[in-house]
Each structure stands twice: as structure tokens, then as C-alpha cells.
Design an enzyme around this catalytic site. Structure first.
Site, PDB file in Angstrom:
ATOM      1  N   ASN A  99       0.812  -1.227   0.000  1.00 18.99           N
ATOM      2  CA  ASN A  99       0.000   0.000   0.000  1.00 18.99           C
ATOM      3  C   ASN A  99       0.844   1.277   0.000  1.00 18.99           C
ATOM      4  O   ASN A  99       0.486   2.267  -0.644  1.00 18.99           O
ATOM      5  CB  ASN A  99      -1.000  -0.005   1.155  1.00 18.99           C
ATOM      6  CG  ASN A  99      -0.333  -0.109   2.512  1.00 18.99           C
ATOM      7  OD1 ASN A  99       0.679  -0.777   2.670  1.00 18.99           O
ATOM      8  ND2 ASN A  99      -0.918   0.539   3.511  1.00 18.99           N
ATOM      9  N   SER A 173      -1.181  -7.551   6.894  1.00 22.21           N
ATOM     10  CA  SER A 173      -2.471  -7.907   7.474  1.00 22.21           C
ATOM     11  C   SER A 173      -2.305  -8.713   8.763  1.00 22.21           C
ATOM     12  O   SER A 173      -1.254  -9.311   9.018  1.00 22.21           O
ATOM     13  CB  SER A 173      -3.279  -8.730   6.475  1.00 22.21           C
ATOM     14  OG  SER A 173      -2.695 -10.004   6.284  1.00 22.21           O
ATOM     15  N   GLU A 194       3.574  -4.772  12.337  1.00 25.15           N
ATOM     16  CA  GLU A 194       2.766  -3.579  12.077  1.00 25.15           C
ATOM     17  C   GLU A 194       1.548  -4.013  11.282  1.00 25.15           C
ATOM     18  O   GLU A 194       1.638  -4.258  10.075  1.00 25.15           O
ATOM     19  CB  GLU A 194       3.595  -2.528  11.322  1.00 25.15           C
ATOM     20  CG  GLU A 194       4.795  -2.003  12.090  1.00 25.15           C
ATOM     21  CD  GLU A 194       4.402  -1.213  13.324  1.00 25.15           C
ATOM     22  OE1 GLU A 194       3.240  -0.773  13.417  1.00 25.15           O
ATOM     23  OE2 GLU A 194       5.259  -1.024  14.207  1.00 25.15           O
ATOM     24  N   CYS A 228      -3.464   1.603   6.508  1.00 25.87           N
ATOM     25  CA  CYS A 228      -3.779   0.834   7.717  1.00 25.87           C
ATOM     26  C   CYS A 228      -4.322   1.701   8.834  1.00 25.87           C
ATOM     27  O   CYS A 228      -5.010   1.200   9.728  1.00 25.87           O
ATOM     28  CB  CYS A 228      -2.548   0.063   8.190  1.00 25.87           C
ATOM     29  SG  CYS A 228      -1.128   1.105   8.568  1.00 25.87           S
TER      30      CYS A 228
END
Length: 442
Positions: A99, A173, A194, A228
Site C-alpha cells: 500500500n 495484514s 505492524e 492501515c
């Protein structure tokens, strides 16, 4: 060159990395656009400039961070001098996501190198153009035994995780984070995870609704919601819900025009698989705004969802895309019940002018980090730790904390020889009363 003990060498390699990134910035921005049409502004703000700033801060402060820190000694050890030494873990594995494929690959790598480790970086296969240029830059700056990039898919990650590492840093994830944690446990390898979660965003009746809408739209739809720490769902007090919805619609239009598909400032979903997952989360009858799609371009418009059920797919998982459910609440009891349905999130946001209410929310709920009267921006301050808690992650980094994350803190007591108090040595007869008095002073 011994990068483990030679701090000057670490600085020199990081300086070369800085120059290489600055020299190739336009190519990095182009790669990000090729991967999922990330706008140049967002690429600079959230990727290249962030990494450049991180490098400059690290290079400037590295000698200070690495210097042994003197601490007050214990009176029991008199006379002594006590220190904390920062020691590299050794071989570090960094697995980065798609991302923010440049920033979230380079920032952990920078910290690991600064701390004196060797690094293997596994970038995401879903952003191949960015991964390729990262590999090119790293191969020119570092020797292979110091830092190496290994590209590939899931099998490559699995093979890397099967090996023994001294530290693993993973961003991604929750589901994959569990796999990483399990693999690390095999060798008792310390990890930083993370991850993410369903980040609530609370708007009470006292909030500046117009400004709140503007800041929510920016934080949610930057990178097409593939962030996130983006607000995952809104909890708005019933009295101001209609007003908020109208302002959200207006701010989406102001940001991305009447047709966001034509906007040069709106990112695409990274691939077909993720686009299909997101498309299946939309309940057409609940759409308040947006919902338009284009499968050929992995386009999904900024979409507002109204009062969906907690049993609906969109409320059962982290959305990670440009879909924003809007739920209403009447009182704090109702608010608490909704937030408590989910695991500890990575972020939480509160829009209010009541300081006591904001403080109460911060104290009541456990979450990684967040903002009052804004979204996402806590990430930008490298003096604040960034990381999750519980299901949203383990460990934190940013700024000096990044250096500390990749350093084992070794405790050292340097005992003087000019005096040796006999109190601690056997036989102990007659010494207990005195030692009790000394212990009370500590």
C-alpha cells in the site's frame, strides 16, 4: 567493512542511499503511478519525501543514538558506572506491504542498517515496478552481504520465514502477521508486527462538522483508502449525522470532482483480487454516495455506506479501501458497546470540542495511536511511536525508536577496584539489619 561496529560506515552507506533516492525520485514516482496510479503529490508526501526525511534525521543523529547511555548506578554496586549499549541483533528480515511500497520498505531498512544489522528485504510482489526500482537502488548502494532485496511471491516469503533470523519486521495484514509470528516463534526470534484493524472515528454533536468532514475525507480516501490507519468506520452522534453526511459528500466532490474516476488525484485499487474483495463488501441498498466501479481500471469510487448491520461483511473485517460505513449513536453507553465489539485497533479518532470527552475516550480504549479533531497525521511526527497493540500489532518505530527497535539494549556495569564493600559476601551473620536499611533508601 565491519558495519556492525563501524558507525561511520553506516552513515556513509545511508548517505549514499539518500543521494540515490534523490537522484531517482522521479523514477520512483513513475513506478508508483504504474503500480496503482498513485498521484505525484501523494507519492512525494507519503513515500519519497518521508523516506528522505527519515534518512536525513537518521544520518544526523546516528552517532548520538549509538553512543552508550550512562544511567544512575545502584547504591548496592558502589562504586560503579552503569551503561546501556546498543548492539545490533544481526541478520534482519524485513517484509514490506504494497500500500505504501516505497516508504514501508525503506524506513525499516534504514533503521536496521543504522543499528548495525545486515538486512534482507522482501518487498511486495503486488507493486512490481516499485519493488524493481528498490532492488536496483539497494544493489548499487550496498554490498550483497550487507543489504539484499529478494523479490517474489508468497513462496519466496514462506522460504524466507522458514530460515533462522535474529529479528523480523513485518508490515501487513493480521492474518499474515499471525503466520509470521508463528514462524518466528520456532527460533524464538523477536518480531515487530505492524498490522491493522477496524479503526473507529467518533464525531460528537459538538464537533466542527464542516472541518471534520474535510479531514475525514482526506484521511480516509488518500491512497484510495488503502491505509492501515485510515478511519474504518464512523460513529456519529445521531443529532448531527445528516449534517455530517452532506458535508462528506461535498468534500468528496471538492477533492475528486463529480467524477473521481477522471480525477488525477485519486489512486486505484492495487489489483483485481483486492478490487473484487472490496466490491463484494458494498451493499447497493445501503449506499449513500458513490459506489461506481470500473473493473478494467480497478476503480472504486469513494463510497459512503449507511447504517449497515454488524453482521454484514463490511463490518466484519478491516476494509482497506474507499468504503466508509456511517453508524449513529445516541449516548456513550451505545458508543462503548459498538467499539468494544472489535479487537484493539491500530488507530482511533475523535472529533469533539469537549476536552473531557476526548480524554475519556483516550483513557478508556486501547489502540495504537490516533488524533483528536483530525485523522492519520500522528504518523507524520517521528517523535511519536508508531505501532499497534494486541491484534493491531507488536512493537513500535519511527525516529530514534526505529533505531531502538533494531538494537538489543545491553546492560553493562563497570565496577571500580579501589573499594570493595564486604557487605554482600558470606558469611552474612550480623549484616541483615544494615542491608535492610540500605534497601529502604533505594
Amino acid at each position: 567493512m565491519d558495519y556492525k561496529s563501524n558507525i561511520q560506515y553506516r552513515k556513509e552507506t545511508l548517505t549514499r542511499l539518500l543521494y540515490s533516492i534523490e537522484e531517482n525520485e522521479s523514477r520512483i514516482i513513475e513506478a508508483l503511478y504504474k503500480d496503482f496510479k498513485k498521484p505525484e503529490f501523494e507519492a512525494v508526501l507519503t513515500e519519497t519525501n518521508y523516506v528522505i526525511g527519515d534518512l536525513k534525521q537518521t544520518i544526523k543523529n546516528l552517532k548520538c543514538w549509538a553512543k552508550p547511555k550512562r544511567v544512575l548506578p545502584s547504591i548496592l554496586n558502589f562504586p560503579s558506572s552503569d551503561y546501556i549499549y546498543s548492539e545490533p541483533y544481526g541478520k534482519v528480515l524485513v517484509i514490506s506491504p504494497w500500500n505504501y511500497p516505497f516508504q514501508l520498505a525503506l524506513c525499516p531498512l534504514i533503521a536496521a542498517v543504522a543499528a548495525g544489522n545486515s538486512v534482507v528485504l522482501k518487498p511486495s510482489e503486488l507493486t512490481p515496478n516499485t519493488s524493481s526500482i528498490i532492488a536496483e537502488i539497494i544493489s548499487k548502494v550496498f554490498t550483497k552481504n550487507h543489504v539484499e532485496v529478494i523479490e517474489g511471491g508468497v513462496e519466496v516469503s514462506q522460504n524466507l520465514l522458514a530460515q533462522k533470523w535474529d529479528y523480523i519486521f513485518f508490515t501487513g495484514s493480521v492474518a499474515v502477521g499471525k503466520i509470521v509470528a508463528k514462524a518466528a516463534a520456532e527460533y524464538m526470534t523477536p518480531v515487530t508486527l505492524e498490522l491493522g484493524g477496524k479503526n473507529p472515528c467518533i464525531i460528537d454533536e459538538t464537533a466542527n462538522i464542516k472541518l471534520a468532514a474535510k479531514r475525514i475525507v482526506w484521511g480516509k480516501f488518500i491512497n484510495a483508502g488503502q491505509t492501515c490507519i485510515a478511519p474504518d468506520y464512523l460513529l456519529v452522534q445521531e443529532k448531527v449525522k445528516s449534517e455530517l453526511v452532506e458535508h462528506l459528500k461535498l468534500e468528496i466532490t471538492n477533492a475528486y470532482s463529480e467524477n473521481p474516476e477522471l480525477s488525477p488525484d485519486y489512486t486505484r485499487i492495487v489489483n483485481t483480487r483486492n478490487w473484487e474483495r472490496l466490491n463484494q463488501l458494498i451493499e447497493p441498498e445501503k449506499v449513500l454516495f458513490g459506489g461506481q466501479i470500473n473493473s478494467e481500471d480497478c476503480y472504486l469510487a469513494p463510497t459512503l455506506i449507511d447504517e449497515t448491520s454488524f453482521e454484514s461483511p463490511v463490518m466484519k473485517e478491516e476494509i482497506f479501501g474507499p468504503i466508509l460505513p456511517i453508524l449513529s449513536y445516541e449516548n456513550e453507553t451505545e458508543l462503548d458497546a459498538i467499539i468494544s465489539k472489535y479487537d484493539k485497533p491500530l488507530s482511533l479518532y475523535v472529533f469533539t470540542t469537549k476536552n473531557k470527552f476526548a480524554e475519556k475516550i483516550i483513557q478508556k480504549f486501547s489502540f495504537g495511536g490516533g488524533c483528536i479533531n483530525d485523522t492519520v497525521i500522528h504518523f507524520s511526527n517521528n517523535r511519536l511511536p508508531f505501532g499497534g497493540v494486541g491484534h493491531s500489532g507488536i512493537g513500535a518505530y519511527h525516529g530514534k525508536m526505529s533505531f531502538d527497535t533494531f538494537s538489543h539494549k545491553k546492560a553493562i556495569v563497570k565496577k571500580a577496584n579501589w573499594l570493595d564493600l564486604p557487605m554482600r559476601y558470606a558469611p552474612y551473620k550480623g549484616k541483615l539489619t544494615l542491608i535492610r536499611k540500605i534497601l529502604k533508601w533505594m
